[in-house]
Scaffold this motif. Structure first.
Motif, short mmCIF file in Angstrom:
data_model
loop_
_atom_site.label_atom_id
_atom_site.label_comp_id
_atom_site.label_asym_id
_atom_site.label_seq_id
_atom_site.Cartn_x
_atom_site.Cartn_y
_atom_site.Cartn_z
N LYS A 17 0.65 -1.55 -0.55
CA LYS A 17 -0.11 -0.01 0.23
C LYS A 17 0.67 1.03 0.36
N ALA A 18 0.45 2.50 -0.55
CA ALA A 18 1.08 3.64 -0.05
C ALA A 18 1.15 4.13 0.38
N ALA A 19 0.84 3.65 1.89
CA ALA A 19 0.84 4.53 3.06
C ALA A 19 2.48 4.20 3.54
N ARG A 20 2.54 4.90 4.52
CA ARG A 20 4.07 5.43 5.35
C ARG A 20 3.94 5.14 6.39
N VAL A 160 25.18 -5.72 3.61
CA VAL A 160 24.18 -7.22 4.12
C VAL A 160 22.81 -7.48 3.51
N ALA A 161 22.36 -6.56 3.48
CA ALA A 161 20.55 -6.77 3.35
C ALA A 161 20.04 -5.37 3.39
N PRO A 162 19.62 -5.48 2.07
CA PRO A 162 18.74 -4.46 1.69
C PRO A 162 17.07 -5.28 1.96
N ILE A 163 16.50 -3.59 2.53
CA ILE A 163 15.06 -5.49 3.16
C ILE A 163 14.46 -4.07 3.12
N ILE A 164 13.08 -4.21 2.59
CA ILE A 164 11.90 -2.98 2.11
C ILE A 164 10.66 -3.77 3.46
N LEU A 165 9.99 -2.18 3.74
CA LEU A 165 8.80 -2.25 4.69
C LEU A 165 7.77 -1.43 3.88
N GLY A 166 6.79 -2.27 4.55
CA GLY A 166 5.55 -1.73 4.23
C GLY A 166 4.46 -2.50 4.10
N TYR A 167 3.48 -1.69 4.61
CA TYR A 167 1.71 -1.96 4.79
C TYR A 167 1.60 -3.14 3.10
N PRO A 168 1.35 -4.60 4.05
CA PRO A 168 0.75 -5.68 2.46
C PRO A 168 -0.55 -4.44 1.66
#
Length: 191
Positions: A17-20, A160-168
């Protein structure tokens, strides 16, 4: 959510979702990531948080260019040619947050230690209803001297780790079946 449930149900999320996320939420997740065990309590990790959508798009475009050029030397990557050639494809899946976990390369165990921090980050996020995904397409570009300079990452640190985060955005279902646990040896004294 119980830890076992988070471990069993966590999925890599590729649609957001676009929500921050709030700054407080991201800080809490980083604090939990940093609770990971590390060899001799070295804690060799540092974090870079990127929320700038234009910068993320630029980084995605540069990563795609790299991989498309690199395919000549890595035949296994050729299966990604179509998706990486698509102007619409963003390697960060348009997630609102990218967390880059860099490790102090002078610490012998930095890769293992930072990977443990990444796992903590992803489980803590899932526990809060936040999706995550480790982005392998970003591992080269985010470790170049150019990008490290843009992000003010000291030279001694390696990504080491590129991790994305957000609401599915939508259901998160398992894409594949887990293999049965394979124990190749279990040495014990005669009972």
């Amino acid at each position: 959510m119980k830890l076992e449930e988070a471990i069993r149900k966590r999925r890599s999320v590729r649609k957001y979702k676009a929500a921050r996320l709030t700054v407080q939420t991201v800080r809490e997740l980083l604090e939990l990531a940093a609770c990971a065990p590390s060899a001799s309590n070295g804690q060799p990790w540092v974090f870079v948080v990127v929320e700038d959508r234009d910068y993320l798009q630029s980084l995605s475009d540069r990563a795609k260019t790299f991989w498309l050029e690199y395919m000549q030397d890595a035949p296994a990557m050729k299966r990604y040619r179509k998706v990486l050639s698509s102007p619409e494809f963003n390697v960060f899946y348009n997630a609102p947050v990218l967390v880059l976990i860099y490790g102090d390369s002078n610490v012998r165990t930095f890769i293992c230690d930072c990977s443990l921090a990444a796992q903590n980050l992803m489980l803590a996020a899932w526990d809060r209803g936040i999706g995550s995904c480790w982005i392998g397409f970003a591992d080269h570009i985010a470790n170049t001297p150019e990008v490290k300079a843009e992000l003010k990452v000291p030279e001694k640190y390696e990504l080491v780790a590129p991790i994305i985060l957000g609401y599915p955005d939508g259901a998160c279902e398992r894409r594949g079946v887990r293999k049965e646990v394979q124990v190749i040896n279990w040495k014990y004294p005669h009972r």
